[in-house]
Design a protein around this motif. Structure first.
Motif, PDB file in Angstrom:
ATOM      1  N   ARG A  98      -9.556 -35.087 -34.599  1.00 53.64           N
ATOM      2  CA  ARG A  98     -10.098 -35.313 -36.151  1.00 53.64           C
ATOM      3  C   ARG A  98     -10.189 -36.869 -36.279  1.00 53.64           C
ATOM      4  O   ARG A  98     -11.196 -36.909 -36.850  1.00 53.64           O
ATOM      5  CB  ARG A  98      -9.226 -34.570 -37.175  1.00 53.64           C
ATOM      6  CG  ARG A  98      -9.333 -32.946 -37.246  1.00 53.64           C
ATOM      7  CD  ARG A  98      -8.871 -32.468 -38.450  1.00 53.64           C
ATOM      8  NE  ARG A  98      -7.451 -32.551 -38.397  1.00 53.64           N
ATOM      9  CZ  ARG A  98      -6.391 -31.642 -37.855  1.00 53.64           C
ATOM     10  NH1 ARG A  98      -7.087 -30.577 -37.324  1.00 53.64           N
ATOM     11  NH2 ARG A  98      -5.308 -31.709 -37.890  1.00 53.64           N
ATOM     12  N   THR A 101     -13.004 -38.110 -33.867  1.00 50.16           N
ATOM     13  CA  THR A 101     -14.362 -38.038 -34.167  1.00 50.16           C
ATOM     14  C   THR A 101     -14.982 -38.146 -35.712  1.00 50.16           C
ATOM     15  O   THR A 101     -15.946 -37.912 -36.002  1.00 50.16           O
ATOM     16  CB  THR A 101     -14.532 -36.397 -34.187  1.00 50.16           C
ATOM     17  OG1 THR A 101     -13.726 -35.799 -34.844  1.00 50.16           O
ATOM     18  CG2 THR A 101     -14.305 -35.902 -32.432  1.00 50.16           C
ATOM     19  N   ALA A 102     -13.960 -38.630 -36.485  1.00 49.48           N
ATOM     20  CA  ALA A 102     -14.310 -39.203 -37.858  1.00 49.48           C
ATOM     21  C   ALA A 102     -15.547 -40.448 -37.747  1.00 49.48           C
ATOM     22  O   ALA A 102     -14.726 -41.454 -37.255  1.00 49.48           O
ATOM     23  CB  ALA A 102     -13.390 -39.259 -38.654  1.00 49.48           C
ATOM     24  N   ASP A 103     -16.543 -40.235 -38.293  1.00 49.48           N
ATOM     25  CA  ASP A 103     -17.415 -41.523 -38.142  1.00 49.48           C
ATOM     26  C   ASP A 103     -17.013 -42.587 -39.166  1.00 49.48           C
ATOM     27  O   ASP A 103     -16.376 -42.422 -40.119  1.00 49.48           O
ATOM     28  CB  ASP A 103     -18.653 -41.209 -38.726  1.00 49.48           C
ATOM     29  CG  ASP A 103     -19.627 -40.397 -37.801  1.00 49.48           C
ATOM     30  OD1 ASP A 103     -19.238 -40.498 -36.340  1.00 49.48           O
ATOM     31  OD2 ASP A 103     -20.422 -39.411 -38.095  1.00 49.48           O
ATOM     32  N   ARG A 115     -20.027 -40.305 -33.723  1.00 52.18           N
ATOM     33  CA  ARG A 115     -18.925 -39.658 -32.821  1.00 52.18           C
ATOM     34  C   ARG A 115     -19.355 -38.399 -32.573  1.00 52.18           C
ATOM     35  O   ARG A 115     -19.015 -37.817 -31.409  1.00 52.18           O
ATOM     36  CB  ARG A 115     -17.677 -40.220 -33.301  1.00 52.18           C
ATOM     37  CG  ARG A 115     -17.472 -41.295 -33.584  1.00 52.18           C
ATOM     38  CD  ARG A 115     -15.811 -41.685 -34.122  1.00 52.18           C
ATOM     39  NE  ARG A 115     -15.796 -43.218 -34.236  1.00 52.18           N
ATOM     40  CZ  ARG A 115     -14.297 -43.612 -34.133  1.00 52.18           C
ATOM     41  NH1 ARG A 115     -13.675 -42.900 -33.969  1.00 52.18           N
ATOM     42  NH2 ARG A 115     -14.369 -44.932 -34.451  1.00 52.18           N
ATOM     43  N   ALA A 116     -19.804 -37.697 -33.489  1.00 51.75           N
ATOM     44  CA  ALA A 116     -19.959 -36.193 -33.199  1.00 51.75           C
ATOM     45  C   ALA A 116     -20.933 -35.731 -31.987  1.00 51.75           C
ATOM     46  O   ALA A 116     -20.985 -34.714 -31.291  1.00 51.75           O
ATOM     47  CB  ALA A 116     -20.328 -35.439 -34.343  1.00 51.75           C
ATOM     48  N   GLN A 124     -17.482 -32.439 -34.536  1.00 53.78           N
ATOM     49  CA  GLN A 124     -16.113 -33.018 -35.331  1.00 53.78           C
ATOM     50  C   GLN A 124     -15.296 -31.525 -35.217  1.00 53.78           C
ATOM     51  O   GLN A 124     -14.176 -31.661 -35.852  1.00 53.78           O
ATOM     52  CB  GLN A 124     -16.408 -33.351 -36.565  1.00 53.78           C
ATOM     53  CG  GLN A 124     -17.252 -34.717 -36.350  1.00 53.78           C
ATOM     54  CD  GLN A 124     -17.425 -35.449 -37.769  1.00 53.78           C
ATOM     55  OE1 GLN A 124     -17.769 -34.599 -38.713  1.00 53.78           O
ATOM     56  NE2 GLN A 124     -17.329 -36.425 -37.844  1.00 53.78           N
TER      57      GLN A 124
END
Length: 268
Positions: A98, A101-103, A115-116, A124
């Motif tokens: 988490r 993958t958080a922009d 990032r996803a 995500q």
């Protein structure tokens, strides 16, 4: 260390010494004064069940570094580490996923979708742990072979000895801080490594300033399983993909894991 490893091992050791911790304590690492001889790692590993000593091939950022950072320089903090038992590896990987993958601002260099997109097809969404494989190849034999191969490529590597139940635990016991830019408690990474020891026959063979090298007895052999393993690797060490010119997406990275008997990690 509180003991002399020579009193425990049948295998003769080269000259070496205990290394003090960064806080000035006795430390938990014994370090050879010179390069590890070929085959020495395997002979000591074979005695681990009796002696409780886990061998490590130790590297630094620069082979010509006389301090062999962080090992000979004492940049180790065993006093700051918790215990692997205190952490849930599945929960750690999910949380790290988490986080990674958080922009965030400054992600413009990533592909469209942020990032996803790097972690497609999962994006995500944490996909969960990869399934392990039934026991097959002998993890000890696989580790011995990999140690011989790895040592032949880097003949300058020193030998380290740590009193630990496994290679996974040895990293926290020694106080190694390789992933410190992401988390300063190595015991969390040791907790994940323990599950890899169980599910994939992983063994910790070599460690550098911020690098880690594992032998793998039962790697994924199906692409769908390799993709789940790749997700665990990304959560564990996102720089393996973010900083990898050969595999800048989860899918391309996963292709390299199929039937691969060595896993390597590098934290920026």
């Amino acid at each position: 260390m509180t003991f002399d490893p020579r009193t425990l091992l049948d295998t003769p050791l080269p000259p070496g010494r205990p290394v003090a911790s960064a806080q000035g304590g006795e430390g938990a690492l014994w370090l050879s004064d010179g390069p590890a001889a070929p085959g020495l790692w395997a002979r000591i590993r074979a005695e681990h069940a009796r002696t409780g000593l886990w061998p490590l091939l130790l590297d630094s950022r620069d082979p010509d570094d006389s301090e062999l950072r962080p090992w000979a320089s004492g940049e180790l903090s065993p006093e700051d580490m918790s215990s692997p038992e205190a952490h849930d590896p599945a929960g750690l990987l999910a949380q790290w996923w988490r986080d990674h993958t958080a922009d965030e601002e400054g992600d413009e260099a990533l592909p469209a979708g942020g990032r996803a997109a790097v972690t497609a097809p999962f994006g995500q969404r944490w996909p969960g742990l990869a399934p392990g494989r039934p026991a097959g190849a002998d993890p000890g034999k696989e580790a011995d072979e990999y140690a011989g191969f790895f040592g032949s490529l880097r003949p300058h590597l020193r030998l380290g000895l740590v009193a630990a139940a496994s290679g996974a635990d040895a990293l926290a016991v020694a106080g190694w801080e390789g992933p410190v830019n992401y988390d300063n408690d190595t015991a969390k990474f040791s907790a994940v490594l323990r599950t890899w020891e169980q599910r994939f026959g992983a063994r910790v063979v070599a460690v550098g300033f911020d690098t880690l090298h594992l032998s793998i007895a039962t790697p994924p052999i199906r692409e769908e399983d390799a993709l789940l393993v790749a997700a665990e690797h990304f959560a564990f060490c996102p720089d393996n993909i973010w900083q990898n010119s050969l595999a800048q997406s989860l899918a391309s990275y996963a292709e390299r894991l199929v039937d691969s008997h060595a896993w390597d990690f590098w934290w920026d």
